[in-house]
Scaffold this motif. Structure first.
Motif, short mmCIF file in Angstrom:
data_model
loop_
_atom_site.label_atom_id
_atom_site.label_comp_id
_atom_site.label_asym_id
_atom_site.label_seq_id
_atom_site.Cartn_x
_atom_site.Cartn_y
_atom_site.Cartn_z
N GLU A 73 0.80 -1.03 0.14
CA GLU A 73 -0.02 -0.08 0.05
C GLU A 73 0.77 1.19 -0.01
N ASP A 76 2.43 1.45 -3.50
CA ASP A 76 1.37 2.12 -4.57
C ASP A 76 1.15 3.38 -4.38
N SER A 77 1.08 4.00 -3.25
CA SER A 77 0.92 5.29 -2.68
C SER A 77 1.88 6.56 -3.30
N GLU A 78 3.24 5.87 -3.23
CA GLU A 78 4.29 6.85 -3.74
C GLU A 78 4.53 6.67 -5.34
N GLU A 202 0.06 16.77 -0.83
CA GLU A 202 -0.08 15.31 -0.91
C GLU A 202 0.34 14.45 0.27
N ALA A 209 -0.57 11.52 2.97
CA ALA A 209 0.23 10.30 2.59
C ALA A 209 0.85 9.74 3.69
N GLN A 212 -0.59 8.01 6.89
CA GLN A 212 -1.16 6.52 6.48
C GLN A 212 0.27 5.61 6.38
N HIS A 213 1.09 6.21 5.82
CA HIS A 213 2.36 5.21 5.68
C HIS A 213 2.96 5.05 7.09
#
Length: 264
Positions: A73, A76-78, A202, A209, A212-213
């Motif tokens: 996750e 994918d986010s990065e 972001e 982000a 969440q990371h």
């Protein structure tokens, strides 16, 4: 046995967590060229932290399926954030008073100019690599993340510790430090809601982000760490903290605290 809370305390009390580089950057603004050299090193390092490599697969090989999903996750986010960081760098360089870029969305041109600035200002440092434009310290910090392309069990466990340190530093130190230097200082007359600053928007804040990371990797580590692997996880933490601190030290000394220049 070392616990996750103990590791988090270690990360937040390491010298890199409140590194003076951010204060010196905020005291500027540095010139366009100094800003370019800084961004080349920072951007190159950040690029090395995004790929997952063999890390998720190696976690699954250890039977840690949930942990693999949590890391995936983050990966994918990065994805795709490299060009956004280049755009922000070009925008900041233009805001130093020198209109260097007509199009800050031209990633190739922006990145080439950043490297040229690094070559001009940092090439005399011991171990500087002219081909990549990287300091020896940047190369060492990047090497920590190249371990994600190894799938052996010991390296994979260490990579969990590195991921923990990366996400906590990114969320609670690096992004807030950059925001303080680039936006809060007022030197660049830029705001978080400007389209060129989307990379920062972001990643910043409770909805960003990085928040969440950090949550993902804390869960990943806390659910598998035990007496059999805590030392390896702790070593992964230290590998990241020490290598990033060395990079920040050399950039601060070479470009900011002893090299701050007036705006062009």
């Amino acid at each position: 046995m070392t616990t996750t809370d103990m590791l988090i305390d270690r990360i937040k009390t390491h010298r890199v967590f409140a590194h003076p580089l951010y204060d010196h950057w905020a005291a500027g603004p540095p010139s366009a060229e100094v800003s370019g050299a800084l961004f080349h090193q920072v951007q190159s390092f950040c690029a090395s932290t995004r790929p997952g490599g063999e890390f998720p697969t190696a976690l699954r090989d250890l039977g840690w399926d949930e942990q693999a999903v949590l890391i995936e996750e983050i990966v994918d986010s990065e994805s795709g954030h490299g060009p956004e960081l280049a755009t922000m760098a070009g925008h900041i360089v233009n805001r130093t008073g020198a209109q260097v870029f007509d199009d800050v969305y031209d990633t190739e041109r922006v990145e080439a100019w950043l490297k040229t600035s690094s070559d001009r200002l940092l090439a005399n440092l011991p171990g500087y690599d002219r081909e990549t434009g990287l300091t020896a310290q940047a190369k060492a910090a990047i090497a920590v993340f190249r371990r994600r392309f190894s799938a052996d069990a010991e390296t994979t466990v260490r990579n969990l510790g590195t991921a923990l340190a990366l996400e906590i530093i990114s969320n609670q130190s690096l992004i807030p430090g950059e925001k303080r230097a680039l936006i809060d200082s007022g030197h660049y007359k830029t705001e978080l809601d400007e389209p060129e600053m989307h990379y920062m928007a972001e990643h910043w804040g409770d909805a960003g982000a990085e928040q969440q990371h950090e949550a993902n990797v804390i869960r990943a580590v806390s659910t598998v760490m035990d007496a059999s692997n805590s030392e390896q996880i702790e070593q992964g933490v230290e590998d990241f903290l020490d290598s990033l601190c060395a990079l920040w030290d050399v950039l601060d000394a070479a470009l900011l605290s002893s090299g701050l220049q007036p705006a062009e």
